[in-house]
Design an enzyme around this catalytic site. Structure first.
Site, PDB file in Angstrom:
ATOM      1  N   GLY A  58      -7.246  -2.297 -21.589  1.00  9.27           N
ATOM      2  CA  GLY A  58      -8.448  -2.954 -21.057  1.00  9.27           C
ATOM      3  C   GLY A  58      -9.117  -2.038 -20.053  1.00  9.27           C
ATOM      4  CB  ALA A  90      19.588   7.291  -1.603  1.00 13.79           C
ATOM      5  CD  GLU A 117      16.320   9.140   0.494  1.00 16.94           C
ATOM      6  OE1 GLU A 117      16.368   8.543  -0.588  1.00 16.94           O
ATOM      7  OE2 GLU A 117      15.253   9.356   1.104  1.00 16.94           O
ATOM      8  NE  ARG A 159       7.439   1.811 -10.831  1.00 19.14           N
ATOM      9  CZ  ARG A 159       7.674   2.259 -12.076  1.00 19.14           C
ATOM     10  NH1 ARG A 159       8.707   3.033 -12.320  1.00 19.14           N
ATOM     11  NH2 ARG A 159       6.874   1.909 -13.072  1.00 19.14           N
ATOM     12  CG  ASP A 164       4.765  -2.626  -8.978  1.00 23.36           C
ATOM     13  OD1 ASP A 164       5.137  -3.572  -8.271  1.00 23.36           O
ATOM     14  OD2 ASP A 164       5.546  -1.914  -9.636  1.00 23.36           O
ATOM     15  CB  ALA A 196       9.416  -8.579 -10.812  1.00 20.49           C
ATOM     16  CG  HIS A 221      36.500 -25.435   0.313  1.00 21.90           C
ATOM     17  ND1 HIS A 221      36.509 -24.233   0.972  1.00 21.90           N
ATOM     18  CD2 HIS A 221      37.782 -25.691  -0.070  1.00 21.90           C
ATOM     19  CE1 HIS A 221      37.746 -23.775   1.022  1.00 21.90           C
ATOM     20  NE2 HIS A 221      38.539 -24.637   0.402  1.00 21.90           N
TER      21      HIS A 221
HETATM   22  C1  LIG Z   1      14.449   0.641 -12.809  1.00 19.14           C
HETATM   23  C2  LIG Z   1      13.675  -0.431 -12.103  1.00 19.14           C
HETATM   24  C3  LIG Z   1      14.327  -1.588 -11.725  1.00 19.14           C
HETATM   25  C4  LIG Z   1      13.629  -2.593 -11.088  1.00 19.14           C
HETATM   26  N1  LIG Z   1      14.309  -3.714 -10.729  1.00 19.14           N
HETATM   27  C5  LIG Z   1      13.660  -4.699 -10.097  1.00 19.14           C
HETATM   28  C6  LIG Z   1      14.340  -5.892  -9.742  1.00 19.14           C
HETATM   29  O1  LIG Z   1      15.533  -6.040  -9.997  1.00 19.14           O
HETATM   30  N2  LIG Z   1      13.634  -6.866  -9.124  1.00 19.14           N
HETATM   31  C7  LIG Z   1      12.309  -6.721  -8.823  1.00 19.14           C
HETATM   32  O2  LIG Z   1      11.723  -7.632  -8.250  1.00 19.14           O
HETATM   33  N3  LIG Z   1      11.641  -5.608  -9.147  1.00 19.14           N
HETATM   34  C8  LIG Z   1      12.271  -4.602  -9.787  1.00 19.14           C
HETATM   35  N4  LIG Z   1      11.582  -3.492 -10.155  1.00 19.14           N
HETATM   36  C9  LIG Z   1      10.137  -3.418  -9.842  1.00 19.14           C
HETATM   37  C10 LIG Z   1       9.321  -4.230 -10.864  1.00 19.14           C
HETATM   38  O3  LIG Z   1       9.585  -3.748 -12.157  1.00 19.14           O
HETATM   39  C11 LIG Z   1       7.835  -4.137 -10.554  1.00 19.14           C
HETATM   40  O4  LIG Z   1       7.614  -4.489  -9.208  1.00 19.14           O
HETATM   41  C12 LIG Z   1       7.055  -5.093 -11.448  1.00 19.14           C
HETATM   42  O5  LIG Z   1       7.237  -4.770 -12.803  1.00 19.14           O
HETATM   43  C13 LIG Z   1       5.568  -5.042 -11.107  1.00 19.14           C
HETATM   44  O6  LIG Z   1       4.898  -5.944 -11.924  1.00 19.14           O
HETATM   45  P1  LIG Z   1       3.372  -5.755 -12.301  1.00 19.14           P
HETATM   46  O7  LIG Z   1       3.011  -6.944 -13.125  1.00 19.14           O
HETATM   47  O8  LIG Z   1       2.581  -5.468 -11.089  1.00 19.14           O
HETATM   48  O9  LIG Z   1       3.280  -4.410 -13.175  1.00 19.14           O
HETATM   49  P2  LIG Z   1       4.097  -3.860 -14.410  1.00 19.14           P
HETATM   50  O10 LIG Z   1       5.353  -4.580 -14.651  1.00 19.14           O
HETATM   51  O11 LIG Z   1       4.144  -2.392 -14.248  1.00 19.14           O
HETATM   52  O12 LIG Z   1       3.167  -4.197 -15.671  1.00 19.14           O
HETATM   53  C14 LIG Z   1       1.918  -3.621 -15.842  1.00 19.14           C
HETATM   54  C15 LIG Z   1       1.543  -3.737 -17.306  1.00 19.14           C
HETATM   55  O13 LIG Z   1       0.166  -3.389 -17.460  1.00 19.14           O
HETATM   56  C16 LIG Z   1       0.012  -2.574 -18.606  1.00 19.14           C
HETATM   57  N5  LIG Z   1      -1.227  -1.805 -18.415  1.00 19.14           N
HETATM   58  C17 LIG Z   1      -1.502  -0.874 -17.484  1.00 19.14           C
HETATM   59  N6  LIG Z   1      -2.795  -0.479 -17.564  1.00 19.14           N
HETATM   60  C18 LIG Z   1      -3.336  -1.195 -18.572  1.00 19.14           C
HETATM   61  C19 LIG Z   1      -4.632  -1.269 -19.125  1.00 19.14           C
HETATM   62  N7  LIG Z   1      -5.648  -0.553 -18.639  1.00 19.14           N
HETATM   63  N8  LIG Z   1      -4.839  -2.106 -20.152  1.00 19.14           N
HETATM   64  C20 LIG Z   1      -3.814  -2.859 -20.651  1.00 19.14           C
HETATM   65  N9  LIG Z   1      -2.577  -2.850 -20.161  1.00 19.14           N
HETATM   66  C21 LIG Z   1      -2.352  -2.032 -19.133  1.00 19.14           C
HETATM   67  C22 LIG Z   1       1.277  -1.739 -18.604  1.00 19.14           C
HETATM   68  O14 LIG Z   1       1.493  -1.180 -19.885  1.00 19.14           O
HETATM   69  C23 LIG Z   1       2.310  -2.796 -18.227  1.00 19.14           C
HETATM   70  O15 LIG Z   1       2.725  -3.494 -19.373  1.00 19.14           O
HETATM   71  C24 LIG Z   1      12.243  -2.460 -10.818  1.00 19.14           C
HETATM   72  C25 LIG Z   1      11.570  -1.309 -11.211  1.00 19.14           C
HETATM   73  C26 LIG Z   1      12.272  -0.305 -11.847  1.00 19.14           C
HETATM   74  C27 LIG Z   1      11.525   0.923 -12.270  1.00 19.14           C
END
Ligand SMILES: Cc1cc2nc3c(=O)[nH]c(=O)nc-3n(C[C@H](O)[C@H](O)[C@H](O)COP(=O)(O)OP(=O)(O)OC[C@H]3O[C@@H](n4cnc5c(N)ncnc54)[C@H](O)[C@@H]3O)c2cc1C
Length: 473
Positions: free
Chosen positions: A121, A190, A212, A281, A320, A328, A452
């Site tokens: 998009g 880290a 780190e 990130r 994010d 998330a 408990h």
């Molecule tokens: C290894 C790892 C482990 C993690 N573990 C945790 C955890 O345990 N708990 C936690 O809370 N958080 C965790 N996180 C962080 C979490 O994944 C992110 O904070 C979360 O996914 C952010 O959600 P979001 O909806 O903002 O973006 P995202 O999940 O990054 O989703 C964005 C989506 O938008 C799509 N997109 C981007 N641009 C466009 C466009 N122009 N048109 C259409 N689609 C597009 C992408 O393809 C993607 O599907 C982890 C992250 C990593 C890398």
């Protein structure tokens, strides 16, 4: 041109939850997401579902089961002969777990009548009729939106001069799919991702060294908890060096050499078979045409106010891609709040009660302020701690590492922060979040009946310890 009340760009936890909530509120909702699974089909759920929260937790569980069978079953009187790792099956299971989440979101879209577009998009024209969003990909068309929510997430940050090839130099994506256990695994960073991925491969047999840049371990966590964590992780065999400065990363055919300056200024190097780079990130605005429509960015993030409004009328951004913790559940809360605001409600996201979790063994979880933050802010507080070694359920589980710590206002006793290192900290923290949302006091938790034997009793005892009246120690 099809038109919608709300078009969400990005189907991660922020975006898909926003689209579902919009539909629940009776708004015409669409979500555009470009992520493709291995089969080229839509893989909704973003980073979280595909290469983040879900697959990492699947591998953490599998590798923990392996470590338990190898090192701890004998204590329980269970003898295991011929224990073998089937890594291909472990990775396949992880893929099955995340695919169930991908498909679950598609099902929820259908159930809630959210229109889904598989593709990218980007912003088209902005005029009085609304915002044009151009979808390109499997389906290519332009749609009209009364409101757009940007939920495009983030991408892993690479080290300068060391691009991810996902074979030797790995981002989170490669780290979740290493086809054989590396003998020597290097990890740069880290933080949460480095620790979780380092733990997975350590449990499966790698010799893991984490480098780190910061001088201290887990600077964002409470110092007492971070110290405890460092002790346990070192005991588990994770090697960690702090205050390092990376000078050069040189991949060769089958290994990577990392040259760095150690904290004492000496030049050192680390040879490893694979290198995970987990140094943070970057907000993702690639291909959105943000500049074309004048969407204001702030250091790469979409600039928003406290209600996730951008500088453009009827354009919002969440998760994010905006300021705040990259979690998330933070993305989800913002998504729900934005849509409710569009529907005329007055929602609020309380950043002070967003829990943090690190899914290592033991788990680490916290909410609210750390002790060092309270000291820096000059807040008068009282602290109560309780070790899991004094909790009967923890002893029965054989999981006695760690402690619970409550921080409460010295005058009002209102809970200011709760910090846990121990088994199931990710679940226990929910009680603290609820208490803090209701402005509860440590006495409130101390007065509540906890089953408990349960790990929850450590929460009660730590809360009682604020008033120096823990019962089990
Ligand atoms: C290894 C790892 C482990 C993690 N573990 C945790 C955890 O345990 N708990 C936690 O809370 N958080 C965790 N996180 C962080 C979490 O994944 C992110 O904070 C979360 O996914 C952010 O959600 P979001 O909806 O903002 O973006 P995202 O999940 O990054 O989703 C964005 C989506 O938008 C799509 N997109 C981007 N641009 C466009 C466009 N122009 N048109 C259409 N689609 C597009 C992408 O393809 C993607 O599907 C982890 C992250 C990593 C890398």
């Amino acid at each position: 041109m099809k038109s919608f009340d709300v078009v969400v760009v990005g189907g991660g936890p922020g975006g898909y939850i926003a689209a579902i909530r919009a539909a629940q509120l009776g708004l015409q909702a669409a979500c555009i997401d470009e992520w493709k699974g291995a089969d080229g089909k839509p893989a909704l759920g973003g980073t979280c579902t595909n290469v983040g929260c879900i697959p990492s937790k699947a591998l953490l569980q599998s590798s923990e089961n392996y470590a338990q069978a190898g090192h701890h079953f004998a204590e329980h009187g269970i003898k295991v002969k011929g224990l073998e790792l089937d890594l291909a099956q472990m990775l396949k299971r992880k893929d099955t777990v995340l695919k169930a989440s991908n498909d679950g979101i598609l099902y929820l879209f259908k159930k809630n009548k959210v229109t889904f577009f598989h593709g990218r998009g980007s912003f088209g024209k902005l005029d009085s009729d609304g915002v044009e969003v151009v979808v390109s990909g499997t389906q290519s068309e332009s749609i009209l939106a009364k409101n757009v929510i940007v939920a495009t997430g983030s991408n892993p940050r690479a080290l300068p001069g060391a691009d991810f090839d996902e074979k030797l130099i790995l981002s989170n994506s490669g780290a979740l799919a290493i086809p054989e256990v590396p003998t020597r695994l290097g990890v740069i960073g880290a933080g949460v991702v480095g620790l979780e991925m380092g733990s997975v491969w350590r449990r499966l047999g790698s010799e893991v060294t984490i480098l780190e840049a910061l001088p201290t371990f887990l600077g964002m966590a409470d110092e007492q908890i971070a110290k405890e964590a460092s002790k346990v992780f070192l005991k588990q065999g994770l090697k960690m060096e702090f205050g390092v400065s990376i000078s050069k990363v040189s991949p060769s055919k089958n290994s990577v050499k990392v040259e760095y300056k150690a904290s004492d200024g000496s030049g050192k190097s680390l040879d490893c078979d694979r290198l995970i780079v987990s140094i943070g990130r970057i907000a993702n605005t690639i291909g959105l045409n943000a500049e074309g429509v004048g969407l204001k960015l702030d250091r790469g993030f979409v600039a928003v106010d406290e209600h996730c409004r951008t500088n453009l009328p009827n354009v919002w951004a969440i998760g994010d891609v905006v300021r705040g913790p990259m979690l998330a559940h933070k993305a989800e809360e913002e998504g729900v709040a934005v849509v409710e605001r569009i529907a005329g409600q007055k929602p609020h996201v309380n950043f002070n009660t967003i829990p943090w979790v690190i899914y290592t063994t033991p788990e680490i979880a916290w909410v609210g302020k750390t002790e060092q933050q309270l000291k820096a802010e000059g807040v008068e507080y009282r602290a109560g701690t309780f070790p899991f070694s004094a909790n009967a359920r923890a002893r029965a589980l054989g999981d006695t590492a760690g402690l619970v710590k409550f921080l409460a206002d010295a005058k009002t006793d209102v809970i200011l922060g709760v910090h846990i290192i121990g088994a199931f900290a990710s679940e226990l923290i929910a009680e603290a979040v609820v208490a803090m949302e209701f402005r509860g006091s440590s006495e409130d938790i101390g007065m509540i009946c906890h089953a408990h034997p349960s790990l929850g009793e450590a929460m009660k005892d730590a809360a009682l310890a604020v008033d120096k009246r823990a019962l089990n120690i």
